[in-house]
Design an enzyme around this catalytic site. Structure first.
Site, PDB file in Angstrom:
ATOM      1  N   THR A 199       0.998  -1.282   0.017  1.00  0.00           N
ATOM      2  CA  THR A 199      -0.068  -0.029   0.068  1.00  0.00           C
ATOM      3  C   THR A 199       0.955   1.258   0.021  1.00  0.00           C
ATOM      4  OG1 THR A 199      -0.298   0.190   2.386  1.00  0.00           O
ATOM      5  CG2 THR A 199      -2.073  -1.061   1.096  1.00  0.00           C
ATOM      6  N   ASP A 200       0.172   2.350  -0.459  1.00  0.00           N
ATOM      7  CA  ASP A 200       0.869   3.657  -0.672  1.00  0.00           C
ATOM      8  C   ASP A 200       0.827   4.262   0.662  1.00  0.00           C
ATOM      9  OD1 ASP A 200       2.165   3.294  -3.046  1.00  0.00           O
ATOM     10  OD2 ASP A 200       0.534   3.886  -4.185  1.00  0.00           O
ATOM     11  N   LYS A 201       1.290   5.502   0.838  1.00  0.00           N
ATOM     12  CA  LYS A 201       1.223   6.625   1.936  1.00  0.00           C
ATOM     13  C   LYS A 201      -0.201   6.617   2.136  1.00  0.00           C
ATOM     14  CE  LYS A 201       2.386  11.135   3.492  1.00  0.00           C
ATOM     15  NZ  LYS A 201       3.170  12.410   2.999  1.00  0.00           N
TER      16      LYS A 201
ATOM     17  N   VAL B 277      -2.925   4.790   2.851  1.00  0.00           N
ATOM     18  CA  VAL B 277      -3.915   3.789   2.238  1.00  0.00           C
ATOM     19  C   VAL B 277      -4.068   2.917   3.454  1.00  0.00           C
ATOM     20  CG1 VAL B 277      -4.289   1.793   0.658  1.00  0.00           C
ATOM     21  CG2 VAL B 277      -3.052   3.858  -0.163  1.00  0.00           C
TER      22      VAL B 277
END
Length: 189
Positions: free
Chosen positions: A81-83, A85
């Protein structure tokens, strides 16, 4: 001394506990607002995996000798996951030390007296880890898995849901967006 044989706030393992190293799959849920994504990154970056790894270490589930090298604990994630999320269910696998009294039944065995199902670690153990985690990260379950199982290679499905405000469509219709997003359907490597 806690149930993992560690002194509160210290990393010294008590001799009285019989610890066994087991490969487990952790099912995590998290609100990622305060984090730089799921996967451990460079020093100084706060990630979901980094926090869970630190908590497992502090609880005595990862030894001093293995704490600084994620390869030694075979850390693996089924997704990324990205920042910022969030995830309702995300699986990571890791080799942890557990008290032999908490050792889960082998896959295919009947539920144990503590209520743990086939390969499931006792809820009391999962609860003790959750007590150490921030409230925006939860371990939903911890399941024994095969010695060589890794979350990133055993994953058979990844499902994502994206939410965006209607203002992001900038005059386009939801049907326009649906047509555009069909390009991303299917298998991607």
């Amino acid at each position: 001394v806690d149930q993992f044989g560690k002194m509160a706030g210290h990393a010294c393992v008590a001799q009285a506990k019989a610890l066994v190293k087991r490969n487990v799959a952790l099912v995590l849920a998290f609100c990622g607002t305060r984090y730089q994504g799921l996967q451990m990154a460079q020093e100084g970056t706060t990630t979901i995996e980094g926090v869970v790894h630190r908590v497992l270490y502090e609880a005595g589930a990862i030894s001093d000798a293995n704490a600084m090298d994620r390869k030694k604990v075979k850390w693996s994630s089924a997704s990324r996951t990205d920042k910022g999320v969030h995830a309702a269910a995300c699986v990571c696998s890791v080799k942890v030390l557990i008290d032999s009294a908490f050792d889960a039944p082998a896959a295919g065995a009947d539920a144990g007296a503590d209520g743990a199902g086939k390969g499931q670690l006792p809820q009391a153990l999962v609860d003790s880890w959750n007590d150490r985690l921030p409230t925006d990260i939860r371990i939903l379950a911890a399941l024994r898995c095969g010695r060589n199982s890794r979350a990133h290679t055993m994953c058979s499905l990844r499902e994502y849901e994206y939410l965006l405000p209607a203002s992001a469509l900038r005059g386009h219709t939801a049907d326009d967006l649906a047509r555009l997003l069909r390009v991303f359907e299917g298998t991607h490597r």
